[in-house]
Design an enzyme around this catalytic site. Structure first.
Site, PDB file in Angstrom:
ATOM      1  N   GLU A  29     -35.473  -0.104  10.173  1.00  0.00           N
ATOM      2  CA  GLU A  29     -34.460  -0.728   9.411  1.00  0.00           C
ATOM      3  C   GLU A  29     -35.157  -1.252   8.058  1.00  0.00           C
ATOM      4  OE1 GLU A  29     -31.180  -1.259   9.511  1.00  0.00           O
ATOM      5  OE2 GLU A  29     -31.280  -2.013   7.636  1.00  0.00           O
ATOM      6  N   THR A  53     -27.212   1.636   6.296  1.00  0.00           N
ATOM      7  CA  THR A  53     -27.248   2.108   7.540  1.00  0.00           C
ATOM      8  C   THR A  53     -26.518   3.365   8.009  1.00  0.00           C
ATOM      9  OG1 THR A  53     -28.691   0.323   8.408  1.00  0.00           O
ATOM     10  CG2 THR A  53     -27.848   1.624   9.910  1.00  0.00           C
ATOM     11  N   HIS A 109     -34.310  -6.789   8.491  1.00  0.00           N
ATOM     12  CA  HIS A 109     -33.121  -6.463   7.584  1.00  0.00           C
ATOM     13  C   HIS A 109     -33.164  -7.804   6.601  1.00  0.00           C
ATOM     14  CE1 HIS A 109     -29.067  -6.477   6.282  1.00  0.00           C
ATOM     15  NE2 HIS A 109     -28.815  -5.118   6.823  1.00  0.00           N
ATOM     16  N   ASP A 142     -34.454   3.888   7.029  1.00  0.00           N
ATOM     17  CA  ASP A 142     -33.013   4.305   6.725  1.00  0.00           C
ATOM     18  C   ASP A 142     -32.816   4.202   5.157  1.00  0.00           C
ATOM     19  OD1 ASP A 142     -33.080   1.595   6.891  1.00  0.00           O
ATOM     20  OD2 ASP A 142     -31.180   1.380   7.473  1.00  0.00           O
ATOM     21  N   HIS A 143     -33.426   3.059   4.543  1.00  0.00           N
ATOM     22  CA  HIS A 143     -33.121   2.895   3.004  1.00  0.00           C
ATOM     23  C   HIS A 143     -34.178   1.714   2.769  1.00  0.00           C
ATOM     24  CE1 HIS A 143     -30.970  -0.518   4.382  1.00  0.00           C
ATOM     25  NE2 HIS A 143     -30.181   0.086   5.365  1.00  0.00           N
TER      26      HIS A 143
HETATM   27  C1  GP9 Z   1     -26.010  -3.480  11.369  1.00  0.00           C
HETATM   28  C2  GP9 Z   1     -27.307  -2.765  10.993  1.00  0.00           C
HETATM   29  C3  GP9 Z   1     -27.653  -3.179   9.509  1.00  0.00           C
HETATM   30  O1  GP9 Z   1     -25.580  -3.371  12.672  1.00  0.00           O
HETATM   31  O2  GP9 Z   1     -27.378  -1.437  11.350  1.00  0.00           O
HETATM   32  O3  GP9 Z   1     -27.000  -2.205   8.589  1.00  0.00           O
HETATM   33  P1  GP9 Z   1     -27.078  -2.187   6.874  1.00  0.00           P
HETATM   34  O4  GP9 Z   1     -26.812  -3.704   6.672  1.00  0.00           O
HETATM   35  O5  GP9 Z   1     -28.600  -1.891   6.765  1.00  0.00           O
HETATM   36  O6  GP9 Z   1     -26.271  -1.017   6.525  1.00  0.00           O
HETATM   37 MN    MN Z   2     -29.960  -0.368   7.133  1.00  0.00          MN
END
Ligand code: GP9
Ligand code: MN
Length: 439
Positions: free
Chosen positions: A38, A87, A204, A264-265
């Site tokens: 993440e 995500t 996150h 992911d980003h």
């Molecule tokens: C939520 C998690 C976060 O379930 O995968 O998503 P994001 O905020 O990074 O798009």
């Molecule tokens: Mn994410």
């Protein structure tokens, strides 16, 4: 319309990058394990954070060891290509080799209705794989509980499968160590070969989860608390991944698997980057669009236990390129699939990366970001391009926009419902249910 499908097919044919025979099929039959890191950016790899006493702390020692391992194909010029779907856009790209939408999330808007030919379905039909996603947040987030049925995931272990309480979780769900630890009991019941994806959450935003330093990692001292906590949460994620690898090794699953790790980003947004600059040896005042573009790099590592051909590959690519790369390693021919990316290990890879914002891209020689042109290797800005340079950057712009337009045609027109030349049977979402218990 049928003409639109033709346009997409022609693009895919023209764009197809055949696999390097050296690598084709070297992971055939192995389990495939995805670890979704993440908000994890490439700059964290090998990064050391200085504490107030000037002592260096390696942020992600375990991921660094994977990055440099002979078992790993690691990529250091791999870019995320997400937009507002964050995500879920990364998942769209990684699972399908096409892009998310120009606005909002494809998972939310199309995930519950479009036809897909995604990784779980391909691996099921071409390799007899059983598929599962593990995620310690509510299954409805990003409409995953519906979208995964359309992607063909056999199992989705969402938050309802885990013991979650206020001490082991935060607003995005179960913390990563507990998450991996509790996932294992489900993983053990899944038929091999499996395709399993683990979506972590602890790293996150707002990165205040370990603010009290309870994991023992220092907090950075910039003016921005979002930046300050980012290293400690990344360090926690690193520890969690190591514990999971220890488990895989102890059970012997490791030797028989291919493990793909990807960020992911970005975790730190462009508006915050000037405050990050001093920690990267740069100056806040001279921070540029080029620097922002380069910070969109995320890790992409393919670990093949037992091999010794791994190295750090400098090809410029992005999330759209993952699926053909992975399929070729598994010995699955991707030439008939409507995938828009290119095998990262193919000598034919074009080293051109489209960001989801039209007109922004990174090529091997030039980078264009926010309408400014830079040399990719040095970051030098080019304000008066020669006609040759101008022609080159225009051609990159055209190519990247073409890729995005083709993606939009494919997804908005739901064109995969008409496509049968690859012999894949369509997924029937009604065959899937993710309530407690097995299907
Ligand atoms: C939520 C998690 C976060 O379930 O995968 O998503 P994001 O905020 O990074 O798009
Ligand atoms: Mn994410």
């Amino acid at each position: 319309t049928p003409e639109d499908l033709n346009t997409v097919e022609n693009y895919v044919q023209k764009h197809y990058a055949e696999p390097d025979p050296k690598y084709y099929g070297i992971a055939k039959g192995r389990n495939v394990i995805y670890i979704h890191l993440e908000s994890f950016q490439q700059f964290l790899i090998d990064y050391k954070l200085k504490d107030e006493n000037g002592v260096d702390h390696e942020v992600t020692p375990f991921l660094n060891s994977l990055f440099h391992s002979k078992e790993t194909f690691a990529f250091d010029n791999f870019f995320h290509q997400v937009k507002a779907g964050k995500t879920s856009d990364a998942e769209t790209l990684m699972e399908n080799s096409f892009f998310g939408l120009t606005q909002g999330s494809l998972f939310v808007q199309n995930g519950g209705k479009n036809t897909f030919q995604a990784a779980p379905s391909i691996l099921d039909q071409k390799g007899g794989y059983t598929s599962a996603v593990f995620h310690g947040n509510a299954g409805t987030f990003w409409n995953r509980n519906e979208t995964y049925k359309h992607l063909g995931y056999d199992y989705f272990f969402d938050q309802s499968y885990f013991n979650v309480n206020k001490d082991n979780s935060f607003q995005y769900g179960l913390h990563d160590k507990y998450f991996f630890n509790q996932s294992i009991e489900y993983l053990e019941h899944i038929q091999q070969p499996f395709y399993a994806k683990f979506i972590t959450v602890s790293n996150h935003y707002p990165y205040t989860q370990f603010k009290d330093d309870d994991e023992g990692f220092p907090i950075a001292k910039t003016d921005d608390d979002t930046i300050n906590g980012y290293f400690a949460t990344a360090n926690y994620l690193d520890q969690a991944v190591k514990e999971f690898f220890d488990y895989l090794k102890a059970t012997g699953v490791y030797q028989n698997s291919m493990i793909v790790l990807y960020g992911d980003h970005y975790g730190i947004s462009n508006s915050r980057n000037p405050d990050l600059a001093p920690l990267l040896g740069k100056q806040k005042e001279t921070w540029s669009s080029y620097d922002n573009a380069m910070l969109q790099r995320v890790p992409y590592m393919i670990v093949l236990p037992g091999q010794d051909k791994g190295y750090v590959n400098h090809t410029f690519g992005g999330e759209v390129d993952n699926l053909p790369t992975m399929l070729h390693l598994l010995g699955i021919d991707s030439s008939k699939f409507l995938q828009l990316g290119q095998d990262m290990l193919s000598p034919k890879h074009n080293n051109l990366v489209a960001f989801r914002n039209n007109g922004n891209y990174v090529a091997k020689d030039y980078t264009v970001y926010n309408d400014r042109i830079y040399r990719t290797d040095t970051g030098e800005e080019i304000t008066n391009p020669t006609p040759e340079t101008k022609a080159l950057v225009d051609s990159y712009k055209e190519k990247t926009e073409e890729q995005l337009n083709i993606s939009d045609k494919l997804t908005r027109g739901d064109l995969l419902r008409f496509y049968d030349k690859d012999g894949l049977k369509p997924v029937n979402p009604d065959n899937y249910a993710y309530n407690h218990g097995y299907k």
